[in-house]
Enzyme design. Structure first.
Site, short mmCIF file in Angstrom:
data_model
loop_
_atom_site.label_atom_id
_atom_site.label_comp_id
_atom_site.label_asym_id
_atom_site.label_seq_id
_atom_site.Cartn_x
_atom_site.Cartn_y
_atom_site.Cartn_z
N ASP A 96 -42.97 116.95 -13.00
CA ASP A 96 -43.36 115.34 -12.17
C ASP A 96 -44.53 116.16 -10.90
O ASP A 96 -45.33 115.96 -9.86
CB ASP A 96 -42.32 115.21 -11.23
CG ASP A 96 -42.88 113.60 -10.23
OD1 ASP A 96 -43.79 112.92 -10.38
OD2 ASP A 96 -42.09 113.49 -8.73
N HIS A 149 -44.76 110.61 -10.02
CA HIS A 149 -44.45 109.52 -10.27
C HIS A 149 -45.39 108.69 -9.43
O HIS A 149 -45.32 106.93 -9.13
CB HIS A 149 -42.74 109.44 -10.62
CG HIS A 149 -42.46 109.91 -7.95
ND1 HIS A 149 -42.19 110.99 -8.08
CD2 HIS A 149 -42.57 109.03 -7.22
CE1 HIS A 149 -42.13 111.36 -6.78
NE2 HIS A 149 -42.23 109.62 -6.12
N ILE A 195 -27.15 123.53 -24.93
CA ILE A 195 -26.14 124.63 -23.57
C ILE A 195 -25.44 123.63 -22.87
O ILE A 195 -26.03 122.43 -22.96
CB ILE A 195 -27.54 124.86 -23.37
CG1 ILE A 195 -28.29 124.50 -22.42
CG2 ILE A 195 -28.07 126.40 -23.95
CD1 ILE A 195 -29.42 125.71 -21.60
N LEU A 204 -36.92 127.12 -27.38
CA LEU A 204 -35.96 127.92 -28.02
C LEU A 204 -35.21 126.94 -28.93
O LEU A 204 -35.24 127.51 -30.69
CB LEU A 204 -34.15 127.87 -27.30
CG LEU A 204 -34.53 129.86 -26.52
CD1 LEU A 204 -33.28 129.80 -25.88
CD2 LEU A 204 -35.23 130.39 -27.51
N GLY A 205 -34.27 125.78 -28.89
CA GLY A 205 -34.43 125.57 -29.70
C GLY A 205 -32.51 124.69 -29.96
O GLY A 205 -32.19 124.57 -30.48
N VAL A 206 -32.47 124.92 -27.99
CA VAL A 206 -30.54 124.96 -28.58
C VAL A 206 -30.16 124.60 -27.78
O VAL A 206 -30.95 123.50 -26.46
CB VAL A 206 -30.06 126.48 -27.97
CG1 VAL A 206 -30.50 127.53 -28.94
CG2 VAL A 206 -30.66 126.74 -26.59
N GLY A 219 -42.69 107.94 0.23
CA GLY A 219 -44.59 107.60 1.00
C GLY A 219 -45.08 109.36 1.21
O GLY A 219 -45.61 109.83 0.90
N ASN A 220 -44.17 109.77 1.86
CA ASN A 220 -43.86 111.87 1.49
C ASN A 220 -43.69 112.42 -0.33
O ASN A 220 -44.45 113.11 -0.36
CB ASN A 220 -42.71 111.90 2.01
CG ASN A 220 -42.57 112.29 3.16
OD1 ASN A 220 -41.61 111.47 4.25
ND2 ASN A 220 -44.01 112.99 4.28
N SER A 221 -43.79 111.87 -0.92
CA SER A 221 -44.07 112.13 -2.59
C SER A 221 -45.50 112.58 -2.25
O SER A 221 -46.06 111.91 -2.00
CB SER A 221 -43.72 111.37 -3.55
OG SER A 221 -41.89 110.57 -3.09
#
Length: 478
Positions: free
Chosen positions: A148, A118, A280, A276-278, A219-221
């Site tokens: 990210d 970001h 949950i 997996l395609g679930v 700014g810390n990101s």
């Protein structure tokens, strides 16, 4: 007597001094760590060209999105101002440069740098400023929005680097330190402790965040989080805030996750992770009771996508996944972290609770696809059934509805009256596919099952809403 008082006062003063010395002796000294690590921490600024009408009579500024909400006196300090003509009016559209600030750190002497996605997302130009205030233009090697993480490259050799650590060795309560550029103040140092590990945040399925109380601000990101050995254990990424500033909750991406992403970006420019395609959901106390579990744990399978690895491997709706390759799934959010860390083609050995018994299921995981659109339930139906105990009117699904939501069975709610259904949030248009662990294939079956439901016990119901399925629990008092 006076001599005794003097001795007593002196003794008390000595005790106070020794206690104060002991307290200070227990506090960590970060000076050596900061001196050693600071040269490899960088400031990152980006520029993005945007189209904007020029309004005369005002002033042009570089815009810092992360400074929005600050008092004007601070915004004026951070933003570069330029004079503009005083006469009112507008001119043709022109390009303006939007600038944002963040942090990063060097991970290799030849110029690879880690930061947050970001921080650099949508940038036309990325400038890296080193500790000696020299500036280098960075190239984006690749970025992964799901974690990210972004990997940059600058031209250089023998650049200062940081030592990578293992976040899994961190202990809650351990001291940690951050270096970054909050609000543009380069190489600011803040310290705190690890508040929690494996923290799950909304819409962040693949990152088990490290939670700290280190002061992190805009700014810390992208900056590093250090342990007391001077090793980087995380990338400072997010804060919880209601004011726009630090409120005591900061979140960092574990270094193992970040380095795995960086290596894949460096190798191919993209990231592959297991799938997996679930769909949950969390297992709460009531759901645990309804599925025969001793305590709330695991990930409840609310939906199995067609032709997905889970469907091919034999996972079923209503399975509660308790472990993966021997690693326990305590919270439902643990599962995406574990599966995502596998490479496509790897085998996931799952322990599941199914119909009150533990079973082992092996699934060959696939590659995670892009985000898909949710399907909606539309149209009306014919055959109706009513349950006064729950307070809803249901109807069979039409062929068109079954095709639209890709279901073979289920009933659609047509009306919600006063009663348990309204209290648990059921709505017209919701589709019920399971009730008390039984498949509902028609309105007639729904009424039959409903009539036999016990009172004063947690019961489960699988509901499909706008293409997403979830289990909910309720109790009947009559």
């Amino acid at each position: 007597m006076r001599k005794a008082k003097s001795v007593l006062i002196g003794l008390c003063a000595s005790i106070v001094f020794l206690c104060s010395f002991a307290v200070h002796a227990q506090l960590p000294d970060f000076t050596e760590l900061v001196e050693r690590a600071s040269p490899a921490v960088v400031n990152i600024s980006t520029r993005k060209k945007i189209e904007q009408e020029r309004v005369y009579g005002g002033r042009d500024t570089f815009m810092f999105p992360e400074l929005e909400g600050l008092p004007p006196i601070f915004r004026d300090f951070f933003e570069h101002s330029f004079p503009a003509p005083r006469s009112p009016g507008k001119s043709p559209r022109r390009q303006q440069q939007a600038q944002s600030l963040g942090s990063g750190f060097i991970i290799s002497a030849d110029g690879y740098i880690l930061t947050n996605n970001h921080v650099i997302e949508g940038a036309d130009e990325i400038i890296v400023r080193l500790s000696d205030r020299s500036e280098l233009v960075a190239k984006l090697v690749g970025a992964d929005p799901r974690t990210d993480v972004a990997l940059l490259k600058v031209k250089g050799k023998d650049l200062p680097t940081l030592k990578m650590g293992q976040s899994k060795q961190l202990k809650v309560g351990e001291w940690v330190l951050a270096i970054g550029s909050p609000f543009g103040f380069d190489h600011s140092v803040t310290a705190g402790i690890v508040s929690a590990k494996g923290r799950n945040l909304p819409n962040e399925n693949y990152v088990p965040f490290i939670q700290t109380d280190v002061a992190i601000n805009p700014g810390n990101s992208g900056g590093p989080l250090f342990n007391m050995k001077g090793e980087v254990v995380g990338i400072n990424s997010q804060i919880f805030t209601r004011s726009g500033g630090f409120m005591g909750l900061s979140f960092a991406i574990p270094m193992e996750v970040a380095m795995d992403v960086a290596e894949q970006l460096k190798k191919s420019g993209r990231v592959e992770r297991g799938w997996l395609g679930v769909i949950i959901q969390e297992v709460n106390k009531d759901l645990a009771e309804s599925f025969g579990l001793e305590k709330p744990a695991g990930a409840l399978v609310a939906q199995v996508l067609d032709n997905s690895p889970a469907a091919k491997g034999g996972l079923q709706v209503g399975d509660v996944i308790l472990s993966m390759n021997g690693q326990p799934v305590v919270m439902s959010a643990d599962l995406p972290h574990l599966i995502g860390a596998l490479k496509p083609g790897a085998t996931a050995r799952l322990e599941v609770m199914r119909e009150g018994a533990r079973k082992n299921v092996q699934v060959k995981v696939g590659a995670a696809p892009g985000e898909g659109d949710e399907q909606t339930v539309v149209g009306q139906s014919s055959s109706k059934g009513t349950s006064n105990r729950l307070g809803i009117t249901v109807a069979d699904l039409t062929d068109e509805q079954k095709k639209a939501i890709d279901l073979q069975s289920g009933v659609v709610i047509q009306e919600v009256k006063e009663g348990p259904a309204a209290m648990i949030g059921l709505r017209p248009g919701d589709v019920i596919t399971h009730l008390d662990n039984q498949v509902i294939d028609s309105a007639k079956t729904f009424v039959k099952v409903m009539d036999k439901l016990p009172k004063e016990r947690s019961l489960s119901m699988r509901v499909l809403r706008q293409g997403r399925a979830s289990f909910i629990t309720f109790k009947l008092n009559r």
